[in-house]
Motif scaffolding. Sequence first.
Motif, PDB file in Angstrom:
ATOM      1  N   UNK A   1       3.330  11.633   6.724  1.00  0.00           N
ATOM      2  CA  UNK A   1       2.627  11.154   7.833  1.00  0.00           C
ATOM      3  C   UNK A   1       2.655   9.539   7.766  1.00  0.00           C
ATOM      4  N   UNK A   2       3.197   9.277   6.687  1.00  0.00           N
ATOM      5  CA  UNK A   2       2.688   7.723   6.173  1.00  0.00           C
ATOM      6  C   UNK A   2       4.470   7.176   6.284  1.00  0.00           C
ATOM      7  N   UNK A   3       5.749   7.910   6.829  1.00  0.00           N
ATOM      8  CA  UNK A   3       6.893   7.603   6.677  1.00  0.00           C
ATOM      9  C   UNK A   3       6.804   8.396   8.037  1.00  0.00           C
ATOM     10  N   UNK A   4       7.872   7.483   9.053  1.00  0.00           N
ATOM     11  CA  UNK A   4       8.291   7.442  10.014  1.00  0.00           C
ATOM     12  C   UNK A   4       8.969   8.494  10.139  1.00  0.00           C
TER      13      UNK A   4
ATOM     14  N   UNK B   1       0.151   5.289   0.700  1.00  0.00           N
ATOM     15  CA  UNK B   1      -0.515   6.475   1.483  1.00  0.00           C
ATOM     16  C   UNK B   1      -1.230   7.298   0.565  1.00  0.00           C
ATOM     17  N   UNK B   2      -1.832   7.883   0.921  1.00  0.00           N
ATOM     18  CA  UNK B   2      -1.709   9.400   0.415  1.00  0.00           C
ATOM     19  C   UNK B   2      -0.757  10.749   0.755  1.00  0.00           C
ATOM     20  N   UNK B   3      -0.548  11.081   2.100  1.00  0.00           N
ATOM     21  CA  UNK B   3       0.071  11.911   2.431  1.00  0.00           C
ATOM     22  C   UNK B   3       1.468  11.159   2.594  1.00  0.00           C
TER      23      UNK B   3
ATOM     24  N   UNK C   1      -0.491   7.915  10.796  1.00  0.00           N
ATOM     25  CA  UNK C   1      -0.732   6.838   9.788  1.00  0.00           C
ATOM     26  C   UNK C   1       0.439   5.817   9.253  1.00  0.00           C
ATOM     27  N   UNK C   2       1.657   6.475  10.006  1.00  0.00           N
ATOM     28  CA  UNK C   2       2.970   5.834  10.252  1.00  0.00           C
ATOM     29  C   UNK C   2       3.065   4.556  10.769  1.00  0.00           C
TER      30      UNK C   2
ATOM     31  N   UNK D   1       9.255   1.692  -0.905  1.00  0.00           N
ATOM     32  CA  UNK D   1       8.526   0.512   0.621  1.00  0.00           C
ATOM     33  C   UNK D   1       7.786  -0.508   0.019  1.00  0.00           C
TER      34      UNK D   1
ATOM     35  N   UNK E   1       0.869  -1.007   0.024  1.00  0.00           N
ATOM     36  CA  UNK E   1      -0.692  -0.033  -0.058  1.00  0.00           C
ATOM     37  C   UNK E   1       0.847   1.065   0.460  1.00  0.00           C
TER      38      UNK E   1
END
Lengths: 340, 338
Positions: A96-99, A91-93, B235-236, A162, A89
């Motif tokens: 915020x989706x990477x740590x 994600x949109x943003x 989200x992460x 990823x 998957x």
Amino acid sequence: MSLLEVDNLSIHLRGGRTLVESVSLTVNAGEIVGIAGESGSGKTVTAMTSLGFLPAGATATGEVRIDGADMLSMRPKQLQAVRGSDVAMVFQDPMTSLHPMLNIGTQLTEHLRVHQGLKRKQAWARAAELLELVRLPDPHSALSAFPHRFSGGMRQRIAIAMALACGPKLLIADEITTALDVTVQAGILDLLDRLRRETGMAVVFITHDLAVMNVVADRLYVMYGGRMAENGSISQVLNSTRHPYTRALIDALPEGAALGKALVPIPGEAATPDRRPSGCAFHPRCVFAVDSCRADVPRLRELEDGHLAACAVDPFGALPDRAQLLDIALATPKDPRVAS
Amino acid sequence: MLFRFILSRLGSAAILAVGIILVSFVLTALLPGDAATSRLGERAAGNPEIVAAVRARYGLDQPLYVQFFIYLGNLLRGDLGTSIRTQKPVLSDLAQFGPASAELAIVATIVAVIVGVGLGIVASLRANGLVDQALRVVSLGGVSIPIFWLALIAVYVFSTLNRVFPSSGRLNPGQTPPSQVTGMYTLDSLLAGDLTLFASAISHLILPALVLSAPMIGLLLRFTRSSMLEVLGNEYVRAAEAKGLPRHTVILRHVLRGALVPVITVLGTAFASLLAGTVLVEQIFGWPGIGAYAFRSASNLDLPAIVGVTLFVAIVYITVNLIVDFLYGIIDPRIRRA
Ligand SMILES: Nc1ncnc2c1ncn2[C@@H]1O[C@H](COP(=O)(O)OP(=O)(O)O)[C@@H](O)[C@H]1O
Ligand code: SF4
Ligand SMILES: [Mg+2]
């Protein structure tokens, strides 16, 4: 057997709210399938079930099969084995989706090591290849850097790398260009198209932007109020539109719709699980609505080969579509005999 | 980047230390009592010539700012003056009592971090369930039950009713302390290879350390829980789950790491109140540490000792905050730029 088969899926929350109702869709290997619809129409919730995710406290009926295996009845360990390896998957943003506190290399390799049992060194070498694949400049130094070093577009490339790490058969791309600048969007779309051709993976591409969809998708599903409104090949749905909601979405596109231009909203408010009108959920906003639309939920019917719509009135069904009208208008005066 | 970050933190810690020394110097200079006569016996203090000689010897006839540099020089050479009460150099008193307190405080902090953060994680994963409700009571109790009360209960239950742990001292009567390396009996006995002595040191340490750690456990539990819950919605975290990582990897590597910054922030404050707690705990458990030393020095108006303890505690506090800052830098790469 299709790669992804969502069969009559309904998702209910405790307290009786319905997020998604009787949704079916299929994705074949190597295909890009779009899901469109305004915000709140249930695109994300539907797509997430193909990774076996349900909203907290929700129950689902129906089936979601990946390669024939039902994701909704899997145990956590089985789900873990599918996630990130068969289905991935983006994600949109990407902000915020990477740590933010883990370096890129770790985030690119941790699932590689779990799913494919790679040693750290092999995994990091593979990670550098992946960053090259998504055209990230200077992949080797990027591995030890943290996400805050990169722009939104670069981060989304990293997120795509990823997702690609374990060579998934299916990629869920949920509004992956929505948070990006227009010029960056085009680059990401090119990348996705190239990757699809090179790897042969299937993609579920979610966006509310039909102009983008037209460029990217082979087939299209249009959702409204948690239900399927219309689906078929991209040309069936966009060129011989049969559902008033799809029509409204197209008409709301800015003239000469350039990539990424904002959608002009359709009058009235989009249906949500909290406020979903009776009968056809679109009726308060629909110019074609009749009395029965308020009472009965229209059935999804096959109108022509592989083209389905859920409208009781079917106002465009009787008419030839615009393109055909134009053809007739142009053809008739020149040579009447050819037209007949 | 990390190097520059460490350097800047060290710099600000040094400035803070000089500030504290200045305050302690001004305190010593302003308070009544003559620093010269306090160094002398009663007879000698009556002799003006001897007093004048001592004043010259210690630079007490110089202007105040010169005295400050002399004072600073003395500090750097480890001369903190002589305790009026014990008649020994303050530094050697600190060297004797400091390690006992350090041992207590360090063990209490380690226990509190492991238990508090661990239970906080559990509570967040079971949010609003039965376990979480029970842990809420634990946290509330740790923060709000007075420490002396907790100490008395602990002594009653574990020493008086059941002789599980000794109720006072650092070793059994008759045992001789291990030869001093760190001054912490647990470490020194291990270094000496004496396991009986180690067992005795540990069993004396457990009860006071647990009591001392209770407020910190309560605080860390609460902070870890709420911080974890906040991060769980990110989200992460969903992205990590979507990669098919095992649950414990998601929780420990992704969620906990994201949740740790506010927890570390509260750690510095919690450690300060733990230091304050040592005074009480050392009194109740007959623990011969800095707290007990400070208590007796204060009740005897033993100024050099009080200033020495103040400096000692301040330096410990600065060091702990420095460690906290470094932890930030290690955990969150974005902070390194600041
Ligand atoms: N975890 C959840 N709990 C409650 N409601 C949810 C949850 N997730 C999504 N919803 C609701 O379900 C509806 C559909 O959401 P979503 O699938 O995210 O829409 P879309 O992606 O099409 O914008 C929205 O109205 C949203 O508020
Ligand atoms: S069923 Fe009725 S309200 Fe719904 S789209 Fe068709 S015409 Fe409009
Ligand atoms: Mg969405």
